[in-house]
Motif scaffolding. Structure first.
Motif, PDB file in Angstrom:
ATOM      1  N   SER A  37       0.819  -1.210   0.000  1.00  0.00           N
ATOM      2  CA  SER A  37       0.000   0.000   0.000  1.00  0.00           C
ATOM      3  C   SER A  37       0.855   1.262   0.000  1.00  0.00           C
ATOM      4  CB  SER A  37      -0.910   0.003   1.238  1.00  0.00           C
ATOM      5  OG  SER A  37      -1.570   1.243   1.370  1.00  0.00           O
ATOM      6  N   GLN A  38       0.571   2.179  -0.929  1.00  0.00           N
ATOM      7  CA  GLN A  38       1.188   3.497  -0.926  1.00  0.00           C
ATOM      8  C   GLN A  38       0.147   4.513  -1.385  1.00  0.00           C
ATOM      9  OE1 GLN A  38       4.657   2.601  -3.342  1.00  0.00           O
ATOM     10  NE2 GLN A  38       3.804   3.737  -5.048  1.00  0.00           N
ATOM     11  N   PHE A  39       0.339   5.759  -0.986  1.00  0.00           N
ATOM     12  CA  PHE A  39      -0.686   6.762  -1.232  1.00  0.00           C
ATOM     13  C   PHE A  39      -0.069   8.149  -1.240  1.00  0.00           C
ATOM     14  CE2 PHE A  39      -0.394   5.665   3.237  1.00  0.00           C
ATOM     15  CZ  PHE A  39      -0.306   6.888   3.883  1.00  0.00           C
ATOM     16  N   VAL A  40      -0.822   9.112  -1.783  1.00  0.00           N
ATOM     17  CA  VAL A  40      -0.384  10.502  -1.797  1.00  0.00           C
ATOM     18  C   VAL A  40      -0.949  11.194  -0.565  1.00  0.00           C
ATOM     19  CG1 VAL A  40      -0.397  12.690  -3.035  1.00  0.00           C
ATOM     20  CG2 VAL A  40      -0.252  10.542  -4.307  1.00  0.00           C
ATOM     21  N   HIS A  41      -0.057  11.621   0.291  1.00  0.00           N
ATOM     22  CA  HIS A  41      -0.379  12.328   1.518  1.00  0.00           C
ATOM     23  C   HIS A  41      -0.558  13.815   1.191  1.00  0.00           C
ATOM     24  CE1 HIS A  41       1.123  14.419   5.244  1.00  0.00           C
ATOM     25  NE2 HIS A  41       0.300  13.560   5.815  1.00  0.00           N
ATOM     26  N   ALA A  42      -1.043  14.591   2.137  1.00  0.00           N
ATOM     27  CA  ALA A  42      -1.238  16.027   1.907  1.00  0.00           C
ATOM     28  C   ALA A  42       0.043  16.727   1.480  1.00  0.00           C
ATOM     29  CB  ALA A  42      -1.792  16.679   3.178  1.00  0.00           C
ATOM     30  N   HIS A  43       1.201  16.200   1.920  1.00  0.00           N
ATOM     31  CA  HIS A  43       2.476  16.870   1.633  1.00  0.00           C
ATOM     32  C   HIS A  43       3.420  16.035   0.773  1.00  0.00           C
ATOM     33  CE1 HIS A  43       1.506  20.103   4.414  1.00  0.00           C
ATOM     34  NE2 HIS A  43       1.170  19.200   5.303  1.00  0.00           N
ATOM     35  N   GLY A  44       2.936  14.936   0.199  1.00  0.00           N
ATOM     36  CA  GLY A  44       3.821  14.168  -0.654  1.00  0.00           C
ATOM     37  C   GLY A  44       3.460  12.694  -0.711  1.00  0.00           C
ATOM     38  N   LEU A  45       4.231  11.951  -1.496  1.00  0.00           N
ATOM     39  CA  LEU A  45       4.005  10.530  -1.694  1.00  0.00           C
ATOM     40  C   LEU A  45       4.484   9.730  -0.490  1.00  0.00           C
ATOM     41  CD1 LEU A  45       3.288   8.157  -3.657  1.00  0.00           C
ATOM     42  CD2 LEU A  45       5.652   8.287  -4.464  1.00  0.00           C
ATOM     43  N   VAL A  46       3.671   8.783  -0.043  1.00  0.00           N
ATOM     44  CA  VAL A  46       4.059   7.831   0.996  1.00  0.00           C
ATOM     45  C   VAL A  46       4.248   6.480   0.316  1.00  0.00           C
ATOM     46  CG1 VAL A  46       3.380   6.641   3.108  1.00  0.00           C
ATOM     47  CG2 VAL A  46       2.806   9.068   2.791  1.00  0.00           C
ATOM     48  N   LEU A  47       5.484   6.007   0.283  1.00  0.00           N
ATOM     49  CA  LEU A  47       5.808   4.758  -0.400  1.00  0.00           C
ATOM     50  C   LEU A  47       5.434   3.558   0.457  1.00  0.00           C
ATOM     51  CD1 LEU A  47       9.332   5.714  -1.780  1.00  0.00           C
ATOM     52  CD2 LEU A  47       7.235   5.469  -3.107  1.00  0.00           C
ATOM     53  N   SER A  48       5.174   2.445  -0.194  1.00  0.00           N
ATOM     54  CA  SER A  48       4.881   1.206   0.510  1.00  0.00           C
ATOM     55  C   SER A  48       6.155   0.676   1.170  1.00  0.00           C
ATOM     56  CB  SER A  48       4.349   0.161  -0.473  1.00  0.00           C
ATOM     57  OG  SER A  48       5.392  -0.273  -1.335  1.00  0.00           O
ATOM     58  N   PRO A  49       6.016  -0.148   2.220  1.00  0.00           N
ATOM     59  CA  PRO A  49       7.204  -0.758   2.826  1.00  0.00           C
ATOM     60  C   PRO A  49       8.035  -1.542   1.817  1.00  0.00           C
ATOM     61  CG  PRO A  49       5.311  -1.043   4.263  1.00  0.00           C
ATOM     62  CD  PRO A  49       4.785  -0.466   2.974  1.00  0.00           C
ATOM     63  N   LEU A  50       7.370  -2.230   0.906  1.00  0.00           N
ATOM     64  CA  LEU A  50       8.101  -3.002  -0.092  1.00  0.00           C
ATOM     65  C   LEU A  50       8.878  -2.095  -1.029  1.00  0.00           C
ATOM     66  CD1 LEU A  50       8.568  -5.934  -0.857  1.00  0.00           C
ATOM     67  CD2 LEU A  50       6.645  -5.780  -2.432  1.00  0.00           C
ATOM     68  N   ASN A  51       8.283  -0.953  -1.393  1.00  0.00           N
ATOM     69  CA  ASN A  51       8.947  -0.009  -2.285  1.00  0.00           C
ATOM     70  C   ASN A  51      10.136   0.645  -1.600  1.00  0.00           C
ATOM     71  OD1 ASN A  51       9.325   1.367  -4.671  1.00  0.00           O
ATOM     72  ND2 ASN A  51       7.252   2.164  -4.777  1.00  0.00           N
ATOM     73  N   PRO A 101      -5.131  30.598  -4.126  1.00  0.00           N
ATOM     74  CA  PRO A 101      -6.595  30.636  -3.950  1.00  0.00           C
ATOM     75  C   PRO A 101      -7.263  29.270  -3.885  1.00  0.00           C
ATOM     76  CG  PRO A 101      -5.898  32.286  -5.544  1.00  0.00           C
ATOM     77  CD  PRO A 101      -4.689  31.464  -5.234  1.00  0.00           C
ATOM     78  N   ASP A 102      -6.701  28.269  -4.565  1.00  0.00           N
ATOM     79  CA  ASP A 102      -7.351  26.950  -4.559  1.00  0.00           C
ATOM     80  C   ASP A 102      -6.928  26.080  -3.379  1.00  0.00           C
ATOM     81  OD1 ASP A 102      -4.772  26.297  -5.212  1.00  0.00           O
ATOM     82  OD2 ASP A 102      -5.262  25.163  -7.025  1.00  0.00           O
ATOM     83  N   GLY A 103      -6.164  26.647  -2.436  1.00  0.00           N
ATOM     84  CA  GLY A 103      -5.762  25.908  -1.257  1.00  0.00           C
ATOM     85  C   GLY A 103      -4.379  25.293  -1.334  1.00  0.00           C
ATOM     86  N   GLN A 104      -3.763  25.290  -2.503  1.00  0.00           N
ATOM     87  CA  GLN A 104      -2.416  24.753  -2.626  1.00  0.00           C
ATOM     88  C   GLN A 104      -1.398  25.738  -2.051  1.00  0.00           C
ATOM     89  OE1 GLN A 104      -1.320  22.277  -6.077  1.00  0.00           O
ATOM     90  NE2 GLN A 104      -3.103  23.147  -7.092  1.00  0.00           N
ATOM     91  N   GLN A 105      -0.229  25.209  -1.722  1.00  0.00           N
ATOM     92  CA  GLN A 105       0.837  26.026  -1.159  1.00  0.00           C
ATOM     93  C   GLN A 105       2.112  25.843  -1.959  1.00  0.00           C
ATOM     94  OE1 GLN A 105       0.938  24.586   2.947  1.00  0.00           O
ATOM     95  NE2 GLN A 105      -0.090  26.464   3.620  1.00  0.00           N
ATOM     96  N   VAL A 106       2.868  26.928  -2.109  1.00  0.00           N
ATOM     97  CA  VAL A 106       4.143  26.892  -2.811  1.00  0.00           C
ATOM     98  C   VAL A 106       5.154  27.742  -2.054  1.00  0.00           C
ATOM     99  CG1 VAL A 106       3.099  26.531  -5.088  1.00  0.00           C
ATOM    100  CG2 VAL A 106       3.565  28.863  -4.296  1.00  0.00           C
TER     101      VAL A 106
END
Length: 426
Positions: free
Chosen positions: A104-118, A325-330
């Motif tokens: 299992s891996q997923f995109v978190h609010a601040h970036g990609l969370v890799l699977s343990p296997l990855n 304006p759309d909630g993203q941050q840079v």
């Protein structure tokens, strides 16, 4: 007419400059794990004691030469890292993770969370482990001459905590530093990673070094004690995808005033390259038995644009976050100029790469590790209009300025835009 960089074939050794489909990558890693397990069915059973001793020896061997100054060839280092990986995977199997948790891996609010296997293959990155191990050992030795004990905070550590556990294994094996001198907090958002960590640290006999193993989002986690060392590496090539900046910015307040962030400096740079020469020709005669190194010919053929961003303790703390304006941050980074007198821009690709100083003599240059491979930005088109335009194409000309922003939400990475001339801003 210039061909899109996607048409260029070939890649540098172990390159990560081209993104693979996540499902295909996960499936490949899973196949590897299954193949390993099937091979073990045909091997003579080994006792638990033998497995644990082999694991401990393999981990200590990864960094022993950094501590003792022993000479170990690059080929020998590769073999040692392969052995440590195989043994660590046995600990992962002993942790009994269900397949869904393992992959299992997923995109978190601040970036990609890799699977343990990855994440598991990081321990095979010889140069990354070496550069961080060398710098971390020098820093630990320095700090322990000034105080009797230190606390190391290691967020986003993955299932094997590979930048630290081999060093602790060597310390214990060589009786250099004890758990009374070093205490560690390990943090990872993925429960599969922390479940594996608990198994691995017990198997390595390092539980007495571990203050705690926390399953938590490192971007909001609050340590129970201040840290002398904040050890963090959470990024892909081109300083992209993962949450390194967000984690560092959040946890810096828990770093003691005289403490150290590792890596101490990440310099992100941009260059214009000939794709065929950069990613194909210079690697034709390269050997897997030697560290990959940018050739002088390829280096001379580049047009270096300069530094996009420098991430050190002061720079991270001072970074100004812009809310869109759309909630993203840079974060606004540097503005670089395309030289007006350059040549053949219509045949060049913009690449972004990192140079990393861990501490002291520890250093990772481009191509030495997966995280320092140059990452092409296919959207930047200089002095040409693409045959197959894409919505995010950035059309530029020689003499233009490129203003870089770093995207903090979703999949992190750099967003180049055309900078307005100074007179237009005024």
């Amino acid at each position: 007419m210039f061909a899109r960089p996607q048409d260029i074939s070939g890649r540098p050794p172990a390159a990560e400059y081209a993104d693979a489909e996540p499902d295909a990558t996960t499936q490949s890693l899973l196949n590897q794990s299954l193949r390993q397990q099937l091979m073990q069915l045909n091997q003579t059973d080994i006792t638990t004691a033998t497995r644990l001793q082999t694991l401990r020896t393999s981990f200590a061997s990864l960094t022993r030469h950094l501590i003792t100054g022993t000479s170990v060839s690059y080929q020998e280092q590769i073999a040692l890292h392969d052995q440590a990986y195989q043994q660590a995977m046995l600990s992962m199997q002993a942790a009994n993770l269900p397949e869904e948790m393992l992959t299992s891996q997923f995109v978190h609010a601040h970036g990609l969370v890799l699977s343990p296997l990855n994440c598991s293959r990081t321990i095979k990155d010889v140069n990354r482990i070496g550069a961080f191990g060398q710098g971390l050992h020098q820093l630990i030795s320095q700090q322990l001459t000034k105080q009797p004990a230190i606390h190391i905070l290691y967020p986003a550590c993955g299932p094997f905590a590979p930048l630290l556990l081999p060093l602790l294994a060597a310390y214990k094996d060589e009786a250099i530093f004890s758990s009374a001198q070093i205490q560690v907090t390990l943090v990872d958002i993925h429960s599969g990673a922390t479940q594996t960590l608990k198994q691995l640290t017990e198997d390595l006999g390092l539980s007495d070094f571990i203050r705690s193993i926390a399953t938590a989002d490192a971007c909001s986690y609050e340590p129970s004690a201040a840290a002398d060392i904040l050890l963090l590496e959470a990024s892909h090539h081109g300083f992209s995808k993962e949450a390194h900046f967000a984690i560092a910015r959040h946890l810096l307040p828990w770093l003691k005033e005289d403490g150290e962030l590792i890596p101490g400096s990440i310099r992100v740079k941009a260059a214009l390259v000939k794709g065929q020469q950069e990613f194909v020709e210079q690697w034709r005669d390269s050997s897997a038995d030697q560290p990959p190194q940018l050739s002088q010919e390829a280096l001379a053929g580049r047009i270096e644009l300069g530094e996009i961003w420098r991430l050190d303790r002061a720079g991270i703390a001072a970074a100004q976050i812009i809310d869109l304006p759309d909630g993203q941050q840079v974060v606004e980074c540097n503005t670089l100029t395309i030289p007006a007198n350059g040549q053949d821009y219509d045949q060049r690709i913009l690449v972004i790469y990192s140079e990393i100083d861990t501490f002291g003599d520890g250093r990772l240059d481009q191509y030495l590790s997966g995280i320092t491979h140059p990452r092409p930005d296919m959207s930047v088109c200089i002095d040409f209009t693409p045959r197959s335009p894409m919505p995010d194409d950035l059309l530029l000309q020689r003499g233009d300025q490129i203003r870089f922003f770093y995207r903090l939400t979703g999949l992190t990475g750099f967003m180049p835009v055309k900078a307005e001339p100074m007179e237009a801003r005024a």
